[in-house]
Scaffold this motif. Structure first.
Motif, PDB file in Angstrom:
ATOM      1  N   ILE A 277       0.842  -1.203   0.000  1.00 53.51           N
ATOM      2  CA  ILE A 277       0.000   0.000   0.000  1.00 53.51           C
ATOM      3  C   ILE A 277       0.875   1.250   0.000  1.00 53.51           C
ATOM      4  CG2 ILE A 277      -1.701   1.326   1.316  1.00 53.51           C
ATOM      5  CD1 ILE A 277      -2.750  -1.417   2.355  1.00 53.51           C
ATOM      6  N   ASP A 278       1.933   1.244   0.807  1.00 48.87           N
ATOM      7  CA  ASP A 278       2.807   2.412   0.871  1.00 48.87           C
ATOM      8  C   ASP A 278       3.561   2.605  -0.443  1.00 48.87           C
ATOM      9  OD1 ASP A 278       3.022   4.426   2.707  1.00 48.87           O
ATOM     10  OD2 ASP A 278       4.869   3.667   3.609  1.00 48.87           O
ATOM     11  N   GLU A 279       3.946   1.507  -1.093  1.00 49.19           N
ATOM     12  CA  GLU A 279       4.581   1.627  -2.410  1.00 49.19           C
ATOM     13  C   GLU A 279       3.611   2.234  -3.411  1.00 49.19           C
ATOM     14  OE1 GLU A 279       7.177   1.541  -5.588  1.00 49.19           O
ATOM     15  OE2 GLU A 279       7.604   1.298  -3.443  1.00 49.19           O
ATOM     16  N   ASN A 280       2.346   1.809  -3.353  1.00 50.17           N
ATOM     17  CA  ASN A 280       1.348   2.377  -4.254  1.00 50.17           C
ATOM     18  C   ASN A 280       1.089   3.852  -3.942  1.00 50.17           C
ATOM     19  OD1 ASN A 280       1.060   0.008  -5.676  1.00 50.17           O
ATOM     20  ND2 ASN A 280      -0.700  -0.707  -4.482  1.00 50.17           N
ATOM     21  N   ARG A 281       1.177   4.201  -2.667  1.00 55.64           N
ATOM     22  CA  ARG A 281       1.027   5.618  -2.299  1.00 55.64           C
ATOM     23  C   ARG A 281       2.172   6.431  -2.906  1.00 55.64           C
ATOM     24  NH1 ARG A 281       2.482   9.179   2.300  1.00 55.64           N
ATOM     25  NH2 ARG A 281       3.785   7.503   3.088  1.00 55.64           N
ATOM     26  N   TRP A 282       3.377   5.902  -2.873  1.00 57.32           N
ATOM     27  CA  TRP A 282       4.500   6.595  -3.493  1.00 57.32           C
ATOM     28  C   TRP A 282       4.249   6.795  -4.983  1.00 57.32           C
ATOM     29  CZ3 TRP A 282       8.218   9.720  -4.144  1.00 57.32           C
ATOM     30  CH2 TRP A 282       9.113   9.581  -5.206  1.00 57.32           C
ATOM     31  N   ARG A 283       3.764   5.761  -5.649  1.00 59.62           N
ATOM     32  CA  ARG A 283       3.490   5.857  -7.078  1.00 59.62           C
ATOM     33  C   ARG A 283       2.394   6.890  -7.355  1.00 59.62           C
ATOM     34  NH1 ARG A 283       4.238   0.118  -9.974  1.00 59.62           N
ATOM     35  NH2 ARG A 283       6.204  -0.497  -8.988  1.00 59.62           N
ATOM     36  N   ALA A 284       1.411   6.957  -6.466  1.00 56.07           N
ATOM     37  CA  ALA A 284       0.325   7.936  -6.637  1.00 56.07           C
ATOM     38  C   ALA A 284       0.833   9.356  -6.466  1.00 56.07           C
ATOM     39  CB  ALA A 284      -0.802   7.653  -5.645  1.00 56.07           C
ATOM     40  N   LYS A 285       1.671   9.591  -5.467  1.00 56.71           N
ATOM     41  CA  LYS A 285       2.138  10.973  -5.265  1.00 56.71           C
ATOM     42  C   LYS A 285       3.145  11.380  -6.333  1.00 56.71           C
ATOM     43  CE  LYS A 285       5.404   9.832  -1.507  1.00 56.71           C
ATOM     44  NZ  LYS A 285       5.674  10.066  -0.086  1.00 56.71           N
ATOM     45  N   ARG A 286       3.810  10.426  -6.954  1.00 60.58           N
ATOM     46  CA  ARG A 286       4.740  10.738  -8.035  1.00 60.58           C
ATOM     47  C   ARG A 286       4.013  10.893  -9.374  1.00 60.58           C
ATOM     48  NH1 ARG A 286       8.643   5.999  -9.327  1.00 60.58           N
ATOM     49  NH2 ARG A 286       6.713   5.267 -10.310  1.00 60.58           N
ATOM     50  N   ASP A 287       3.133   9.933  -9.718  1.00 60.25           N
ATOM     51  CA  ASP A 287       2.565   9.848 -11.069  1.00 60.25           C
ATOM     52  C   ASP A 287       1.061  10.074 -11.135  1.00 60.25           C
ATOM     53  OD1 ASP A 287       5.114   9.160 -12.046  1.00 60.25           O
ATOM     54  OD2 ASP A 287       4.789   7.053 -11.574  1.00 60.25           O
ATOM     55  N   GLY A 288       0.368  10.201  -9.997  1.00 62.23           N
ATOM     56  CA  GLY A 288      -1.066  10.465 -10.011  1.00 62.23           C
ATOM     57  C   GLY A 288      -1.843   9.412 -10.783  1.00 62.23           C
ATOM     58  N   ILE A 289      -2.754   9.857 -11.650  1.00 59.37           N
ATOM     59  CA  ILE A 289      -3.616   8.914 -12.393  1.00 59.37           C
ATOM     60  C   ILE A 289      -2.849   8.154 -13.467  1.00 59.37           C
ATOM     61  CG2 ILE A 289      -5.768  10.149 -11.959  1.00 59.37           C
ATOM     62  CD1 ILE A 289      -5.450  11.401 -14.751  1.00 59.37           C
ATOM     63  N   ARG A 290      -1.590   8.510 -13.715  1.00 60.03           N
ATOM     64  CA  ARG A 290      -0.759   7.750 -14.663  1.00 60.03           C
ATOM     65  C   ARG A 290       0.008   6.628 -13.949  1.00 60.03           C
ATOM     66  NH1 ARG A 290      -3.877  10.408 -17.498  1.00 60.03           N
ATOM     67  NH2 ARG A 290      -3.330  12.452 -18.338  1.00 60.03           N
ATOM     68  N   ALA A 291      -0.200   6.487 -12.660  1.00 60.53           N
ATOM     69  CA  ALA A 291       0.524   5.473 -11.888  1.00 60.53           C
ATOM     70  C   ALA A 291       0.011   4.073 -12.213  1.00 60.53           C
ATOM     71  CB  ALA A 291       0.376   5.750 -10.394  1.00 60.53           C
ATOM     72  N   GLU A 292       0.859   3.098 -11.928  1.00 57.20           N
ATOM     73  CA  GLU A 292       0.471   1.695 -11.976  1.00 57.20           C
ATOM     74  C   GLU A 292       0.664   1.129 -10.577  1.00 57.20           C
ATOM     75  OE1 GLU A 292       2.962   0.055 -15.088  1.00 57.20           O
ATOM     76  OE2 GLU A 292       1.300   0.224 -16.518  1.00 57.20           O
ATOM     77  N   PHE A 293      -0.407   0.565 -10.023  1.00 58.77           N
ATOM     78  CA  PHE A 293      -0.372   0.047  -8.657  1.00 58.77           C
ATOM     79  C   PHE A 293      -0.045  -1.450  -8.659  1.00 58.77           C
ATOM     80  CE2 PHE A 293      -3.646   3.411  -7.097  1.00 58.77           C
ATOM     81  CZ  PHE A 293      -2.646   4.375  -7.094  1.00 58.77           C
ATOM     82  N   ILE A 294       0.704  -1.851  -7.653  1.00 58.52           N
ATOM     83  CA  ILE A 294       1.003  -3.271  -7.468  1.00 58.52           C
ATOM     84  C   ILE A 294      -0.245  -3.949  -6.904  1.00 58.52           C
ATOM     85  CG2 ILE A 294       2.488  -4.942  -6.294  1.00 58.52           C
ATOM     86  CD1 ILE A 294       4.584  -2.687  -6.081  1.00 58.52           C
ATOM     87  N   ALA A 295      -0.623  -5.067  -7.511  1.00 63.02           N
ATOM     88  CA  ALA A 295      -1.819  -5.788  -7.073  1.00 63.02           C
ATOM     89  C   ALA A 295      -1.588  -6.420  -5.708  1.00 63.02           C
ATOM     90  CB  ALA A 295      -2.199  -6.853  -8.090  1.00 63.02           C
ATOM     91  N   GLU A 296      -2.662  -6.554  -4.948  1.00 60.88           N
ATOM     92  CA  GLU A 296      -2.568  -7.104  -3.590  1.00 60.88           C
ATOM     93  C   GLU A 296      -2.035  -8.530  -3.603  1.00 60.88           C
ATOM     94  OE1 GLU A 296      -2.880  -8.468   0.269  1.00 60.88           O
ATOM     95  OE2 GLU A 296      -2.747  -6.422  -0.491  1.00 60.88           O
ATOM     96  N   GLY A 297      -2.504  -9.357  -4.522  1.00 60.11           N
ATOM     97  CA  GLY A 297      -2.185 -10.785  -4.445  1.00 60.11           C
ATOM     98  C   GLY A 297      -1.070 -11.240  -5.355  1.00 60.11           C
ATOM     99  N   SER A 298      -0.370 -10.317  -6.046  1.00 59.56           N
ATOM    100  CA  SER A 298       0.681 -10.733  -6.975  1.00 59.56           C
ATOM    101  C   SER A 298       1.664  -9.584  -7.172  1.00 59.56           C
ATOM    102  CB  SER A 298       0.065 -11.124  -8.319  1.00 59.56           C
ATOM    103  OG  SER A 298      -0.427  -9.974  -8.994  1.00 59.56           O
ATOM    104  N   SER A 299       2.628  -9.811  -8.083  1.00 63.07           N
ATOM    105  CA  SER A 299       3.579  -8.751  -8.426  1.00 63.07           C
ATOM    106  C   SER A 299       3.144  -8.010  -9.682  1.00 63.07           C
ATOM    107  CB  SER A 299       4.970  -9.351  -8.654  1.00 63.07           C
ATOM    108  OG  SER A 299       5.443  -9.969  -7.471  1.00 63.07           O
TER     109      SER A 299
END
Length: 381
Positions: A277-299
């Motif tokens: 979740i924190d990695e995805n938060r970093w991606r959101a604050k860096r790239d906003g809606i262009r971010a790619e989030f890591i899925a909960e159950g996989s890489s």
């Protein structure tokens, strides 16, 4: 009954007060501004830690249409009051020309205590956010719902980014506000507490040790409110467009209603969950809606638009029940046109390409922020 619970909600919007002449933030704001705002708008207006900021705290809403209408009206009326003192109202996570070291703290004992505790970290807190409160049904453990909701926090940040500038420069992030908040203790993604009793026990332990005065100084991206029966979303940047604020509030409201109605939803987690979740938060604050989030159950990674569409499908039943479907539509427009951060950067880059200086380009950004902050969302479609 829980099935009929309406999930009343409220918004807290923080704003900058900028000079109508230069666009810069004044170090000191006349006390008459806050006095006049409270005289005409009542308890809806509150001070912030720095004098160049002000906050609107909404009444309790049961209806998203009412929320949009009231928030437009409150913004406009507050802007008129500010204008009478030569100031402009600006909704953004950071001020493009803001200089933190020139700001003066509001004269209140609690702010003085915070500055005493946090020193330069407190002085650098020249940021504005959107906070959303949603009531949770009696008998439902708010911390259990909070635990199950945190994986969606990066999505709310991505949809709200409005702070690409810091100290007159492009930060390279779409939410520099979140980077600043990482300097504060007890901020970011909360830990997974067992229940409300466990959460309150932790708060009491810190209070007994002198680390905080009350649970309100747990500044996490989401938290159970100390004085209200609500969960409070705190991760979002201040939204320049009022329709974006209401849409994000509607999504949070529908998500919590969905989690309460489905007690097993979001319960699965591993030792990796919070860090993902924190990695995805970093991606959101860096790239906003262009971010790619890591899925909960996989890489595997998922683009924000895919995450949003799946979330909207998940909450659709509650959105219809709570009459939020129309209020959620601006979320698709955010994907199409970008957030406030994208528009600010577009204006800045266009102005620079036309030969203007960095300061002139930033003033162009400020002009858009001033106009859009008090513009009726209907005219932005």
């Amino acid at each position: 009954m829980i099935e009929d619970f309406q999930y009343c909600f409220g918004l807290e919007e923080e704003f900058f007060l900028a000079s109508a002449v230069t666009g810069a933030l004044p170090a000191r704001v006349p006390g008459e501004v806050l006095e006049a705002a409270r005289r005409f708008l009542g308890p809806a207006v509150t001070s912030e830690m720095l004098q160049s900021q002000i906050e609107i705290a909404s009444p309790v809403f049961r209806d998203c249409h009412e929320a949009r209408r009231v928030m437009i009206d409150l913004r406009r009326r507050l802007a008129e009051i500010a204008a009478s003192s030569g100031l402009r109202l600006i909704a953004a996570g950071t001020h493009p020309l803001g200089t933190w070291h020139e700001q003066v703290v509001t004269y209140q004992r609690r702010y003085e205590r915070l500055m005493s505790d946090f020193r330069i970290v407190g002085q650098r807190n020249l940021v504005c956010g959107l906070h959303v409160h949603v009531a949770i049904p009696p008998g439902v453990d708010r911390v259990d719902v909070m635990n199950r909701s945190v994986r969606w926090l990066p999505l709310f940040l991505a949809l709200s980014t409005s702070s690409p500038f810091w100290a007159g420069r492009v930060s390279g992030l779409l939410s520099y506000r979140q980077a600043l908040y990482d300097e504060w203790p007890r901020s970011g993604i909360p830990d997974f507490f067992a229940d409300e009793h466990d959460y309150q026990s932790f708060a009491a332990r810190l209070a007994n040790a002198g680390a905080l005065q009350d649970p309100g100084q747990l500044w996490w991206a989401i938290r159970p409110a100390a004085r209200l029966p609500t969960l409070e979303l705190r991760i979002a940047d201040a939204c320049t467009r009022v329709e974006d604020s209401v849409a994000i509030a509607a999504l949070f409201r529908c998500l919590l209603a969905t989690l309460v109605a489905n007690p097993e939803l979001g319960r699965r987690r591993t030792t990796h969950t919070r860090r993902i979740i924190d990695e995805n938060r970093w991606r959101a604050k860096r790239d906003g809606i262009r971010a790619e989030f890591i899925a909960e159950g996989s890489s595997e990674v998922e683009p924000v638009p895919v995450v949003l569409e799946r979330t909207l499908a998940l909450v659709a039943e509650q959105a219809e029940r709570l009459d939020c479907t129309e209020a959620l539509r601006p979320l698709h427009r955010i994907l199409e046109r970008g957030t406030s951060a994208h528009e600010q950067l577009r204006i800045y880059n266009d102005e620079r390409a036309s030969g203007k200086s960095r300061t002139e380009a930033l003033r162009g950004v400020l002009g858009w922020l001033e106009r859009t902050t008090v513009m009726d969302g209907a005219s932005l479609h």
